[in-house]
Scaffold this motif. Structure first.
Motif, PDB file in Angstrom:
ATOM      1  N   HIS A   1      11.969 -11.830 -10.382  1.00 23.88           N
ATOM      2  CA  HIS A   1      12.682 -11.688  -9.102  1.00 23.88           C
ATOM      3  C   HIS A   1      12.775 -13.008  -8.329  1.00 23.88           C
ATOM      4  O   HIS A   1      13.166 -12.999  -7.156  1.00 23.88           O
ATOM      5  CB  HIS A   1      11.958 -10.662  -8.222  1.00 23.88           C
ATOM      6  CG  HIS A   1      12.005  -9.254  -8.733  1.00 23.88           C
ATOM      7  ND1 HIS A   1      13.179  -8.540  -8.876  1.00 23.88           N
ATOM      8  CD2 HIS A   1      11.006  -8.408  -9.133  1.00 23.88           C
ATOM      9  CE1 HIS A   1      12.912  -7.325  -9.332  1.00 23.88           C
ATOM     10  NE2 HIS A   1      11.606  -7.217  -9.503  1.00 23.88           N
TER      11      HIS A   1
ATOM     12  N   TYR B   1      12.526 -11.156  -2.762  1.00 24.49           N
ATOM     13  CA  TYR B   1      12.551  -9.770  -3.239  1.00 24.49           C
ATOM     14  C   TYR B   1      11.185  -9.299  -3.726  1.00 24.49           C
ATOM     15  O   TYR B   1      10.847  -8.115  -3.597  1.00 24.49           O
ATOM     16  CB  TYR B   1      13.582  -9.594  -4.361  1.00 24.49           C
ATOM     17  CG  TYR B   1      13.838  -8.135  -4.631  1.00 24.49           C
ATOM     18  CD1 TYR B   1      14.791  -7.438  -3.904  1.00 24.49           C
ATOM     19  CD2 TYR B   1      13.083  -7.432  -5.567  1.00 24.49           C
ATOM     20  CE1 TYR B   1      14.999  -6.088  -4.108  1.00 24.49           C
ATOM     21  CE2 TYR B   1      13.284  -6.083  -5.777  1.00 24.49           C
ATOM     22  CZ  TYR B   1      14.240  -5.417  -5.043  1.00 24.49           C
ATOM     23  OH  TYR B   1      14.430  -4.074  -5.235  1.00 24.49           O
TER      24      TYR B   1
ATOM     25  N   PRO C   1       8.268  -5.144  -4.446  1.00 31.13           N
ATOM     26  CA  PRO C   1       7.367  -4.622  -5.478  1.00 31.13           C
ATOM     27  C   PRO C   1       5.889  -4.790  -5.130  1.00 31.13           C
ATOM     28  O   PRO C   1       5.074  -3.911  -5.439  1.00 31.13           O
ATOM     29  CB  PRO C   1       7.736  -5.443  -6.724  1.00 31.13           C
ATOM     30  CG  PRO C   1       9.119  -5.905  -6.482  1.00 31.13           C
ATOM     31  CD  PRO C   1       9.236  -6.104  -5.008  1.00 31.13           C
TER      32      PRO C   1
ATOM     33  N   HIS D   1       8.666  -2.141 -11.128  1.00 30.69           N
ATOM     34  CA  HIS D   1       9.572  -0.994 -11.040  1.00 30.69           C
ATOM     35  C   HIS D   1      11.049  -1.352 -10.875  1.00 30.69           C
ATOM     36  O   HIS D   1      11.917  -0.522 -11.153  1.00 30.69           O
ATOM     37  CB  HIS D   1       9.119  -0.033  -9.927  1.00 30.69           C
ATOM     38  CG  HIS D   1       9.500  -0.458  -8.539  1.00 30.69           C
ATOM     39  ND1 HIS D   1       8.714  -1.287  -7.770  1.00 30.69           N
ATOM     40  CD2 HIS D   1      10.582  -0.160  -7.776  1.00 30.69           C
ATOM     41  CE1 HIS D   1       9.292  -1.470  -6.593  1.00 30.69           C
ATOM     42  NE2 HIS D   1      10.430  -0.802  -6.571  1.00 30.69           N
ATOM     43  N   ASP D   2      11.367  -2.575 -10.440  1.00 26.29           N
ATOM     44  CA  ASP D   2      12.775  -2.979 -10.321  1.00 26.29           C
ATOM     45  C   ASP D   2      13.179  -4.042 -11.340  1.00 26.29           C
ATOM     46  O   ASP D   2      14.318  -4.517 -11.316  1.00 26.29           O
ATOM     47  CB  ASP D   2      13.051  -3.515  -8.906  1.00 26.29           C
ATOM     48  CG  ASP D   2      13.284  -2.401  -7.898  1.00 26.29           C
ATOM     49  OD1 ASP D   2      13.698  -1.300  -8.311  1.00 26.29           O
ATOM     50  OD2 ASP D   2      13.039  -2.623  -6.700  1.00 26.29           O
TER      51      ASP D   2
ATOM     52  N   GLU E   1      15.901  -2.658 -13.732  1.00 27.36           N
ATOM     53  CA  GLU E   1      17.115  -2.293 -12.993  1.00 27.36           C
ATOM     54  C   GLU E   1      17.855  -3.510 -12.450  1.00 27.36           C
ATOM     55  O   GLU E   1      19.088  -3.551 -12.462  1.00 27.36           O
ATOM     56  CB  GLU E   1      16.730  -1.367 -11.837  1.00 27.36           C
ATOM     57  CG  GLU E   1      17.908  -0.785 -11.087  1.00 27.36           C
ATOM     58  CD  GLU E   1      17.453   0.215 -10.040  1.00 27.36           C
ATOM     59  OE1 GLU E   1      18.152   0.336  -9.019  1.00 27.36           O
ATOM     60  OE2 GLU E   1      16.410   0.865 -10.236  1.00 27.36           O
ATOM     61  N   ASP E   2      17.113  -4.522 -11.978  1.00 28.20           N
ATOM     62  CA  ASP E   2      17.737  -5.636 -11.255  1.00 28.20           C
ATOM     63  C   ASP E   2      17.666  -6.981 -11.969  1.00 28.20           C
ATOM     64  O   ASP E   2      18.190  -7.976 -11.458  1.00 28.20           O
ATOM     65  CB  ASP E   2      17.077  -5.792  -9.878  1.00 28.20           C
ATOM     66  CG  ASP E   2      17.282  -4.575  -8.992  1.00 28.20           C
ATOM     67  OD1 ASP E   2      18.271  -3.854  -9.205  1.00 28.20           O
ATOM     68  OD2 ASP E   2      16.450  -4.342  -8.095  1.00 28.20           O
TER      69      ASP E   2
ATOM     70  N   THR F   1      13.332   3.835 -12.996  1.00 26.19           N
ATOM     71  CA  THR F   1      14.517   2.989 -13.134  1.00 26.19           C
ATOM     72  C   THR F   1      15.768   3.850 -13.084  1.00 26.19           C
ATOM     73  O   THR F   1      15.912   4.802 -13.849  1.00 26.19           O
ATOM     74  CB  THR F   1      14.483   2.219 -14.470  1.00 26.19           C
ATOM     75  OG1 THR F   1      13.347   1.343 -14.477  1.00 26.19           O
ATOM     76  CG2 THR F   1      15.746   1.391 -14.651  1.00 26.19           C
TER      77      THR F   1
ATOM     78  N   LYS G   1       7.427   6.385  -7.432  1.00 24.94           N
ATOM     79  CA  LYS G   1       8.737   6.481  -6.787  1.00 24.94           C
ATOM     80  C   LYS G   1       8.596   6.813  -5.305  1.00 24.94           C
ATOM     81  O   LYS G   1       9.351   6.290  -4.473  1.00 24.94           O
ATOM     82  CB  LYS G   1       9.594   7.540  -7.487  1.00 24.94           C
ATOM     83  CG  LYS G   1      11.032   7.580  -6.978  1.00 24.94           C
ATOM     84  CD  LYS G   1      11.736   6.247  -7.172  1.00 24.94           C
ATOM     85  CE  LYS G   1      13.131   6.241  -6.579  1.00 24.94           C
ATOM     86  NZ  LYS G   1      13.794   4.927  -6.712  1.00 24.94           N
TER      87      LYS G   1
ATOM     88  N   ASP H   1       7.732   3.678  -3.566  1.00 32.44           N
ATOM     89  CA  ASP H   1       8.950   2.870  -3.469  1.00 32.44           C
ATOM     90  C   ASP H   1       9.797   3.332  -2.285  1.00 32.44           C
ATOM     91  O   ASP H   1      10.237   2.529  -1.453  1.00 32.44           O
ATOM     92  CB  ASP H   1       9.726   3.000  -4.778  1.00 32.44           C
ATOM     93  CG  ASP H   1      11.056   2.267  -4.766  1.00 32.44           C
ATOM     94  OD1 ASP H   1      11.162   1.221  -4.098  1.00 32.44           O
ATOM     95  OD2 ASP H   1      11.996   2.741  -5.440  1.00 32.44           O
TER      96      ASP H   1
ATOM     97  N   ASN I   1      10.717   1.404   1.299  1.00 28.96           N
ATOM     98  CA  ASN I   1      12.120   1.231   1.680  1.00 28.96           C
ATOM     99  C   ASN I   1      12.397   1.820   3.064  1.00 28.96           C
ATOM    100  O   ASN I   1      13.165   1.253   3.849  1.00 28.96           O
ATOM    101  CB  ASN I   1      13.038   1.880   0.640  1.00 28.96           C
ATOM    102  CG  ASN I   1      13.225   1.008  -0.586  1.00 28.96           C
ATOM    103  OD1 ASN I   1      13.149  -0.215  -0.510  1.00 28.96           O
ATOM    104  ND2 ASN I   1      13.458   1.627  -1.729  1.00 28.96           N
TER     105      ASN I   1
END
Length: 238
Positions: free
Chosen positions: A51, A62, A66, A90-91, A94-95, A119, A152, A155, A159
């Motif tokens: 990241h 970023y 996490p 966890h990202d 995905e990212d 993900t 999750k 997470d 957020n």
């Protein structure tokens, strides 16, 4: 923002990230052996590298997200080494340009499974709507391992705690999802503190005027009751 202010802000972000990382490793050192601690350090280092060029909407690096999720998993949910490693990662799939197979090769099947559950699927793989498929993916994991759901939830909790940096339409969308799905899920799992915080944060963004009014009334009530509380405390000390 001028260079001096930007430097000050970056230093502030770095200190916060390092404080979270130190707290995680200090806590986990009391629970796991040396081999697992080495893997935890490796999981953080890998996520930080993956990241390294990414920023959050707030302007923070970023990796702060996490790390914050991993701290919730370790500190508030009190889970073990593999869920904390999954929280760091966890990202990543995905990212970033990494696959579940690479996570599996580095950290084993269990961590790869947890990362895979949290993900989000790629757009061309949705069976119905994006959220319906993602919810189904998460719920199907419960029959195998509830830890994936807990990662999750951590997470989503972070957020929601940092939702102020998002656009108003995004705030409404995320808050509505949280109230509809994540808060009831936390309740069903017996995570009542998480459920309450998610509901309160959701209400703050879905109904900002009502939230502000209630917050003001609670503050006034607390202030009006303070003398009675002080008298009670004084009497208990006599």
């Amino acid at each position: 923002m001028n260079d001096k202010n930007e430097k000050t802000m970056n230093e502030k972000y770095e200190k916060k990230i390092q404080a979270d990382v130190d707290a995680i490793f200090t806590l986990m050192a009391q629970r796991v052996d040396e081999k697992q601690m080495n893997l935890l350090h490796e999981a953080y280092d890998f996520a930080a590298y993956a990241h390294k060029d990414q920023l959050r909407k707030s302007g923070e690096p970023y990796i702060s997200h996490p790390v914050a999720v991993a701290r919730i998993v370790a500190e508030e949910l009190e889970l073990g080494a593999n869920p904390v490693m999954a929280a760091f990662q966890h990202d990543v799939v995905e990212d970033c340009p990494y696959s579940i197979d690479e996570i599996r090769e580095r950290f084993g099947d269990d961590v790869a499974f947890l990362v895979g559950v949290v993900t989000k699927q790629k757009k061309n793989q949705y069976g119905q709507s994006k959220q319906v498929d993602n919810f189904r993916q998460m719920l199907s994991s419960v029959q195998f391992d509830v830890r994936a759901i807990l990662v999750k939830l951590a997470d989503r909790l972070h957020n929601m705690r940092t939702l102020s940096s998002m656009r108003p339409d995004k705030q409404m969308k995320i808050a509505s999802e949280t109230d509809y799905f994540y808060a009831p899920l936390a309740n069903r799992l017996g995570l009542y503190n998480v459920k309450t915080e998610l509901e309160n944060l959701s209400f703050r963004y879905r109904c900002p005027r009502e939230y502000e009014q209630i917050e003001k009334q609670l503050a006034e009530l607390q202030l009006s009751e303070k003398p009675d509380v002080d008298v009670f405390i004084a009497k208990t000390k006599e």
